[in-house]
Design an enzyme around this catalytic site. Structure first.
Site, mmCIF file in Angstrom:
data_model
loop_
_atom_site.group_PDB
_atom_site.id
_atom_site.type_symbol
_atom_site.label_atom_id
_atom_site.label_comp_id
_atom_site.label_asym_id
_atom_site.label_seq_id
_atom_site.Cartn_x
_atom_site.Cartn_y
_atom_site.Cartn_z
ATOM 1 N N GLU A 1 3.068 -2.655 13.524
ATOM 2 C CA GLU A 1 2.642 -1.467 12.749
ATOM 3 C C GLU A 1 2.928 -0.164 13.477
ATOM 4 O O GLU A 1 3.146 0.869 12.839
ATOM 5 C CB GLU A 1 1.158 -1.567 12.396
ATOM 6 N N LYS B 1 -10.155 -3.861 -0.673
ATOM 7 C CA LYS B 1 -9.436 -4.857 -1.473
ATOM 8 C C LYS B 1 -9.995 -4.962 -2.889
ATOM 9 O O LYS B 1 -9.249 -5.221 -3.833
ATOM 10 C CB LYS B 1 -9.497 -6.216 -0.773
ATOM 11 N N PHE C 1 -14.501 -9.983 8.660
ATOM 12 C CA PHE C 1 -13.222 -10.347 9.279
ATOM 13 C C PHE C 1 -12.190 -9.239 9.049
ATOM 14 O O PHE C 1 -12.012 -8.758 7.939
ATOM 15 C CB PHE C 1 -12.711 -11.669 8.693
ATOM 16 N N GLN C 2 -11.521 -8.832 10.130
ATOM 17 C CA GLN C 2 -10.505 -7.769 10.102
ATOM 18 C C GLN C 2 -11.053 -6.450 9.558
ATOM 19 O O GLN C 2 -10.324 -5.677 8.931
ATOM 20 C CB GLN C 2 -9.256 -8.208 9.329
#
Lengths: 230, 592
Positions: B79, B191, B141-142
């Site tokens: 990235e 998301k 998570f993440q």
């Protein structure tokens, strides 16, 4: 800056030293007498002048969105500005808040704070208040409850209110400018101060003058619009 | 950015027959059904042609929406490379570049590139995936607080909270990145928002109402500055990166030439004024030319345009242009008198304000003697170097051969360090947006992904050359796999001295030669590594191999790497020690 490209002497350079460059050494060059101070302002080299810090009160209208306070606090801290107090609350307009901030900085930095705040996207308008602005802060004091009459007398003296009184503690509320609050706290020390909560300044400009540049009064039909105040 | 995506109610039949592409787009137009599609439509509406990123869990819906888009997505190997490639793409095209990453480590890997864009005022839009909104704050998570992490590094960042408005948010962020003083913006995309149902199409991209740059300078201030210019005896123009960002190079050039005022540039300002023009004294600062630093030191009127007077330019501010009144032209009011006091502040767009000044200056300053003095300094402090036979290859020679072998419009990208200084000192730049580098942040590793972004932006026959150092090249070397996959014609010239060279130079000068952690003789053989990636690789140790190898590498239609093993003892001069006086630049190590 051109070079030859023949292999032997590659342009026949002989003037430069093996390492580094040719030219008069630092001591052989003319150097001007002039100087600037640490703020980049030209000064008389004979008289080294620096700005003394002063206190400034800023009022900013901001869009009331999540994180706006942390954006402002983050800006102040990462640029190492010295902040005394910061208060925030709603205004007459839904979705707008007023932030009142007291800083102690030199003149160039006060200018820089205003400009940097003005760049933040949620900031609609920001400006420094005049010396004569109306300003006040609030303090809650919790003291030992052993001498309720005396506590009450001092509270009256400072136009305060008693919010909570019990056998062991008394909590009073005082408002005023910083000096008044400081004096009051000194006066209450004799009773044994258990806890203090203090808000920092809320402030408004005097009379008809808008508090933040371009600010529309709450009686207007429309909210304050961003204006170029830089 | 001029492409206009058709609106849903446009029929293919209405499309202009001249623009077949639009008709095709109209026929292909798919109304948005999710937040992610609305995001992609916002990018398309703004004419975005390319984006650089890496896939991941939280950003997958956006990638899925890109599946049907004409936007060229370049999958990067890391990235950080995506951010640098987007940055360089934006610099070359003078528009915000786009990068994408997933949440958590994807977003944190972008941070260096975002910070780089922020320091260099490069327009950029970063789109980051985020865990679903209702999980934010649960250490999912993440999950990373991307908004918190990037707030100090962006003009503004947005947390998208609604599928119906996310497209407009992305449009606003893109417009803000490009408005006034450019810079990076970021939209964090949970998301559930990108997966969420919506039939809302984003409207035209508008910057927020609260960011309101002033483009035209105050006329009274312009008149006062014009009087100062007319009266100056030793006027000097200082062109910064802002001149290039404002697309004001023509205005800058004609102003300088018409009033015959000598020009120095900052390092980001390289290319704003042709370095082969007699009026040009090249760039000033820590490793700027002796003549530029002499001019800065002795001017009585410094006209800074689009510069923020960074400490690498000014040296110690107490000795910076100590005899000069300062005219400061900048679009960002906060830059006025931030580092150097402006006697004549001119807030506005560089091109517009130079036009105002041009109209207001009635007579060119009487500066014959000053101009003669500037030319004399050029003779007195030449940028030249020795090439003794008993010493290894000199990096300056390599840079000059590369310069001579390529056209004026060649784009040069670099990492950060000694190689960057030699590239900027010994390559003669004449055009804006041909020097693409990391200035304010000083990011080692910018060069190779920067070359990838520049190559994709310059969709023509121009050459793209990355001049890199061994340390910098190693930092983002995984991007070479991207250049191979995309068949990008870039030439990497590694000036390899087996040191993190600028550090070694400082250690020798200021740390009594203790070369702690500066030796890089453990680096791989870059020519072989290039071949392993599928690129072409060469190793060059001798002067007589340089020209032929450069020619072969430039001729090769794909990524090529030349590992130039240069003199490890070579240092960068001139050098103004940190915080020192520009006029006291050292020409040799003994003078430090």
């Amino acid at each position: 800056m051109s070079s030859g490209d023949d292999g032997a002497d590659r342009g026949g350079r002989e003037t430069p030293p093996k390492h580094g460059l040719a030219g008069p050494e630092p001591d052989e060059r003319p150097h001007p007498e002039g100087r600037r101070n640490s703020q980049g302002i030209r000064i008389d080299p004979e008289v080294e002048a620096t700005h003394e810090p002063r206190r400034a009160v800023f009022s900013a209208l901001v869009e009331d969105e999540p994180g706006v306070l942390s954006r402002i606090a983050g800006l102040i801290s990462r640029r190492q500005f010295n902040i005394e107090s910061l208060t925030v609350g709603p205004t007459t307009v839904d979705g707008h808040s007023r932030i009142t901030m007291v800083v102690e900085e030199t003149e160039p930095d006060i200018d820089q704070i205003r400009k940097q705040l003005g760049k933040l996207k949620p900031v609609i308008t920001v400006g420094e208040l005049d010396e004569d602005a109306v300003r006040t802060e609030l303090v809650l004091l919790k003291v030992e409850g052993t001498e309720p009459d005396k506590v009450h007398a001092i509270t009256e003296m400072y136009d305060g209110q008693t919010l909570d009184a019990g056998a062991e503690t008394i909590t009073v509320q005082l408002t005023g400018d910083e000096q008044e609050i400081d004096d009051a706290i000194d006066a209450f020390r004799q009773f044994g101060i258990i806890e203090i909560a203090r808000t920092g300044y809320a402030a408004l400009a005097r009379g008809n003058q808008p508090t933040a540049p371009g600010e529309k009064p709450g009686t207007a039909d429309e909210p304050t619009r961003p204006t170029n105040t830089q | 950015m001029s492409k206009q995506a058709p609106t849903p109610d446009e029929e293919p039949a209405d499309a202009d027959p001249e623009t077949g592409a639009d008709a095709e787009r109209a026929a292909d137009f798919r109304p948005a059904t999710t937040g992610a599609e609305s995001v992609v439509h916002a990018l398309e509406n703004a004419g975005v042609e390319a984006a650089f990123g890496v896939q991941g869990g939280a950003i997958m819906p956006v990638y899925d929406a890109l599946y049907h888009s004409d936007i060229r997505h370049v999958t990067m190997a890391h990235e950080q490379g995506a951010a640098h490639a987007a940055d360089a793409f934006g610099v070359v095209n003078n528009e915000p570049g786009i990068c994408l990453a997933t949440s958590g480590p994807g977003a944190t890997n972008l941070v260096t590139g975002i910070a780089d864009a922020n320091m260099d005022s490069d327009g950029m839009l970063a789109l980051t995936g985020q865990v679903p909104a209702d999980m934010v704050g649960s250490d999912a998570f993440q999950e990373t607080d991307t908004i918190g992490v990037t707030a100090p590094l962006t003009k503004h960042n947005y947390f998208a909270d609604n599928p119906d408005s996310v497209g407009d948010t992305v449009g606003e962020a893109l417009a803000l990145a490009d408005e006034g003083r450019p810079g990076p913006t970021l939209v964090d995309l949970p998301k559930d928002v990108t997966l969420g149902d919506t039939d809302t199409e984003p409207g035209p991209a508008e910057p927020p109402e609260t960011t309101r740059p002033q483009y035209v300078a105050d006329e009274e201030n312009v008149a006062a500055a014009a009087d100062a210019i007319e009266a100056a005896e030793r006027p000097l123009l200082l062109f910064g990166g802002g001149v290039i960002k404002a697309d004001a190079t023509e205005a800058a050039r004609s102003f300088a030439r018409e009033h015959e005022i000598p020009v120095v540039t900052t390092m980001p300002g390289i290319g704003s004024f042709p370095e082969d023009d007699e009026l040009c004294l090249s760039w000033a600062g820590m490793h700027g030319t002796g003549y530029a630093n002499m001019a800065i030191t002795h001017t009585d009127l410094l006209i800074g345009v689009g510069t923020r007077f960074d400490d690498r330019l000014t040296g110690g501010v107490d000795t910076f242009a100590p005899e000069a009144e300062v005219i400061h032209v900048d679009i960002d009011p906060a830059e006025i008198s931030k580092n150097v006091h402006a006697d004549y502040p001119l807030i506005g767009d560089a091109g517009t304000v130079l036009g105002q000044l041009d109209d207001a200056v009635d007579a060119a300053p009487d500066a014959d003697e000053w101009r003669r003095q500037c030319q004399e300094w050029k003779q007195e402090y030449p940028m030249d170097y020795a090439t003794p036979d008993d010493e290894p290859l000199k990096p300056q020679f390599v840079v000059e051969v590369l310069d001579e072998a390529t056209a004026d419009d060649t784009i040069v990208t670099t990492g950060v360090g000694q190689h960057q200084m030699w590239a900027s000192q010994y390559w003669t730049f004449t055009e804006p947006r041909t020097w693409v580098s990391s200035h304010g942040l000083g990011t080692m590793g910018y060069g190779l992904p920067g070359a990838i972004g520049a190559r994709i932006a310059a969709d023509d026959d121009r050459e793209v050359v990355c001049i890199d150092g061994d340390g910098s090249f190693l930092m983002t070397i995984q991007s070479l796999s991207v250049a191979v996959r995309e068949e990008l014609d870039i030439t990497v010239a590694v000036l390899n001295n087996e040191y993190i060279g600028m550090v070694r130079q400082w250690q020798d000068a200021f740390f009594e030669g203790r070369r702690m952690a500066a030796e890089y003789n453990w680096c791989p053989e870059f020519d072989k590594l290039a071949e392993a990636f599928g690129a072409r690789g060469w190793r060059v140790d001798d002067y007589d191999e340089v020209a032929d190898t450069v020619e072969a590498a430039l001729a090769y239609d794909g990524p090529s790497v030349i590992d130039f093993h240069i003199d490890p003892a070579e240092n960068v001069y001139p050098m103004v020690p940190s915080g020192g006086a520009n006029g006291k630049f050292a020409l040799t190590e003994e003078q430090l």
